[in-house]
Scaffold this motif. Structure first.
Motif, PDB file in Angstrom:
ATOM      1  N   LEU A  11      -6.099  31.569 -15.075  1.00  0.00           N
ATOM      2  CA  LEU A  11      -6.137  33.157 -14.945  1.00  0.00           C
ATOM      3  C   LEU A  11      -5.802  33.574 -13.496  1.00  0.00           C
ATOM      4  O   LEU A  11      -4.980  34.660 -13.469  1.00  0.00           O
ATOM      5  N   ALA A  12      -5.756  32.946 -12.473  1.00  0.00           N
ATOM      6  CA  ALA A  12      -5.207  33.188 -11.089  1.00  0.00           C
ATOM      7  C   ALA A  12      -3.788  33.198 -11.143  1.00  0.00           C
ATOM      8  O   ALA A  12      -3.239  34.240 -10.690  1.00  0.00           O
ATOM      9  N   VAL A  13      -3.261  32.231 -11.619  1.00  0.00           N
ATOM     10  CA  VAL A  13      -1.789  32.288 -11.802  1.00  0.00           C
ATOM     11  C   VAL A  13      -1.228  33.270 -12.759  1.00  0.00           C
ATOM     12  O   VAL A  13      -0.312  34.087 -12.671  1.00  0.00           O
ATOM     13  N   THR A  14      -2.087  33.581 -13.771  1.00  0.00           N
ATOM     14  CA  THR A  14      -1.434  34.661 -14.597  1.00  0.00           C
ATOM     15  C   THR A  14      -1.634  36.127 -14.131  1.00  0.00           C
ATOM     16  O   THR A  14      -0.724  36.770 -14.331  1.00  0.00           O
ATOM     17  N   VAL A  15      -2.962  36.428 -13.354  1.00  0.00           N
ATOM     18  CA  VAL A  15      -2.760  37.409 -12.762  1.00  0.00           C
ATOM     19  C   VAL A  15      -1.687  37.739 -11.804  1.00  0.00           C
ATOM     20  O   VAL A  15      -0.980  38.910 -11.513  1.00  0.00           O
ATOM     21  N   VAL A  16      -1.326  36.690 -10.918  1.00  0.00           N
ATOM     22  CA  VAL A  16      -0.276  36.774  -9.786  1.00  0.00           C
ATOM     23  C   VAL A  16       0.957  36.939 -10.506  1.00  0.00           C
ATOM     24  O   VAL A  16       2.021  37.556  -9.986  1.00  0.00           O
ATOM     25  N   ARG A  17       1.111  36.217 -11.588  1.00  0.00           N
ATOM     26  CA  ARG A  17       2.377  36.343 -12.597  1.00  0.00           C
ATOM     27  C   ARG A  17       2.616  37.636 -12.994  1.00  0.00           C
ATOM     28  O   ARG A  17       3.781  38.219 -12.946  1.00  0.00           O
ATOM     29  N   TRP A  18       1.691  38.415 -13.322  1.00  0.00           N
ATOM     30  CA  TRP A  18       2.003  39.909 -13.975  1.00  0.00           C
ATOM     31  C   TRP A  18       1.790  41.047 -12.521  1.00  0.00           C
ATOM     32  O   TRP A  18       2.516  42.046 -12.451  1.00  0.00           O
ATOM     33  N   LEU A  19       1.168  40.532 -11.634  1.00  0.00           N
ATOM     34  CA  LEU A  19       1.149  41.712 -10.446  1.00  0.00           C
ATOM     35  C   LEU A  19       2.046  41.678  -9.398  1.00  0.00           C
ATOM     36  O   LEU A  19       2.380  42.202  -8.619  1.00  0.00           O
ATOM     37  N   ARG A  20       2.651  40.387  -9.185  1.00  0.00           N
ATOM     38  CA  ARG A  20       3.432  39.988  -8.131  1.00  0.00           C
ATOM     39  C   ARG A  20       5.263  39.716  -8.751  1.00  0.00           C
ATOM     40  O   ARG A  20       5.937  39.556  -7.612  1.00  0.00           O
ATOM     41  N   ASP A  21       5.379  39.603  -9.688  1.00  0.00           N
ATOM     42  CA  ASP A  21       6.583  39.476 -10.265  1.00  0.00           C
ATOM     43  C   ASP A  21       7.359  40.836 -10.105  1.00  0.00           C
ATOM     44  O   ASP A  21       6.993  41.581 -11.032  1.00  0.00           O
ATOM     45  N   PRO A  22       8.602  41.206  -9.382  1.00  0.00           N
ATOM     46  CA  PRO A  22       9.046  42.380  -9.607  1.00  0.00           C
ATOM     47  C   PRO A  22       9.705  42.985 -11.166  1.00  0.00           C
ATOM     48  O   PRO A  22       9.714  44.045 -11.183  1.00  0.00           O
ATOM     49  N   ALA A  23       9.822  41.871 -11.817  1.00  0.00           N
ATOM     50  CA  ALA A  23      10.349  42.383 -13.172  1.00  0.00           C
ATOM     51  C   ALA A  23       9.249  42.735 -14.014  1.00  0.00           C
ATOM     52  O   ALA A  23       9.191  43.407 -15.229  1.00  0.00           O
ATOM     53  N   PRO A  75       5.941  44.911 -15.405  1.00  0.00           N
ATOM     54  CA  PRO A  75       5.678  46.465 -15.429  1.00  0.00           C
ATOM     55  C   PRO A  75       4.421  46.720 -14.842  1.00  0.00           C
ATOM     56  O   PRO A  75       4.173  47.750 -14.452  1.00  0.00           O
ATOM     57  N   LEU A  76       3.505  45.523 -14.446  1.00  0.00           N
ATOM     58  CA  LEU A  76       2.198  45.716 -13.764  1.00  0.00           C
ATOM     59  C   LEU A  76       2.578  45.496 -12.206  1.00  0.00           C
ATOM     60  O   LEU A  76       1.468  45.403 -11.259  1.00  0.00           O
TER      61      LEU A  76
END
Length: 247
Positions: free
Chosen positions: A29-41, A43-44
């Motif tokens: 979940l830590a990797v998942t959260v960073v994936r969605w919040l820190r990937d410039p592409a 939507p989050l």
């Protein structure tokens, strides 16, 4: 006696399996959260690092509270962190025979959780902006400063845990207090030292992203912080314990 020993070993393995599951979910979940919040592409995506880490810390604290309260967390104690396991042992609140199985399970869960995140989300988690959610300090922070911050963070967290160890009637509040404390550490120390205070949180992401320069710090400093916190805990318990009553 052999039956008792066999039963104890079985219980230790079962509880270590719970810790493996908890650590796997935590890191996934830590990797998942960073994936969605820190990937410039995404939507989050949150561009500002401090805002992003505040959000990550809030979510991580809530996840940790939920894991502690989950059935596996209730069975094993919901450590998910080798430093917490060591600290509880040094505070005489956890059996020494379970320390090594717990730590191995937590570190193994870190590796598997990171690998599962890669399988789930694909190459995006290996991008520099995500980097498997590996924790890293600010460029201006020297290794000795990072070591001190990680030690101090775990020291404070261990003292907080010790408060509940010394006052069992407050134990029901501990999952929420620990979750809030971890959220605060990530929000405050994240932009500076990285705000890990959990060797299992860093091992898998650091190895898979090949960001191992400061890995020894993130593995060892929390253990030292837990040991120092446990030592101070014993001093405080002795000072407040009424004369004639066992600590």
């Amino acid at each position: 006696m052999s039956t008792t020993t066999s039963s104890e070993r079985r219980q230790t393995l079962l509880r270590a399996a719970d810790e493996f599951l908890l650590a796997t979910v935590l890191v996934f979940l830590a990797v998942t959260v960073v994936r969605w919040l820190r990937d410039p592409a995404s939507p989050l995506y949150i561009a500002d690092l401090r805002r992003a880490l505040t959000a990550i810390g809030t979510i991580s604290g809530a996840v940790l509270t939920g894991l502690i309260l989950s059935p596996p967390g209730r069975r094993s104690g919901g450590h998910t962190n080798p430093a917490v396991t060591v600290g509880l042992w040094l505070m005489d609140a956890f059996p020494g025979r379970r320390v090594l199985p717990y730590v191995i399970a937590q570190l193994a869960g870190s590796l598997i959780g990171t690998a599962l995140a890669r399988l789930t989300w694909g190459d995006v988690v290996s991008l520099p902006s995500v980097a498997y959610a590996a924790i890293r300090p600010a460029p201006a922070w020297r290794p000795d400063s990072v070591f001190l911050a990680e030690t101090a963070g775990m020291f404070a967290l261990t003292l907080l845990i010790g408060l509940f160890v010394a006052r069992p009637r407050l134990m029901r509040l501990m999952p929420y207090a620990i979750g809030a404390a971890v959220a605060l550490v990530i929000a405050v120390f994240g932009p500076l030292s990285g705000g890990s205070v959990n060797p299992a949180r860093q091992l898998g992401p650091a190895l898979l992203s090949d960001r191992t320069t400061d890995l020894a710090i993130y593995l060892l400093a929390p253990i030292l912080g837990a040991a120092l916190g446990a030592a101070v805990h014993h001093l405080l318990v002795r000072r407040i314990q009424p004369y004639g009553q066992p600590a």
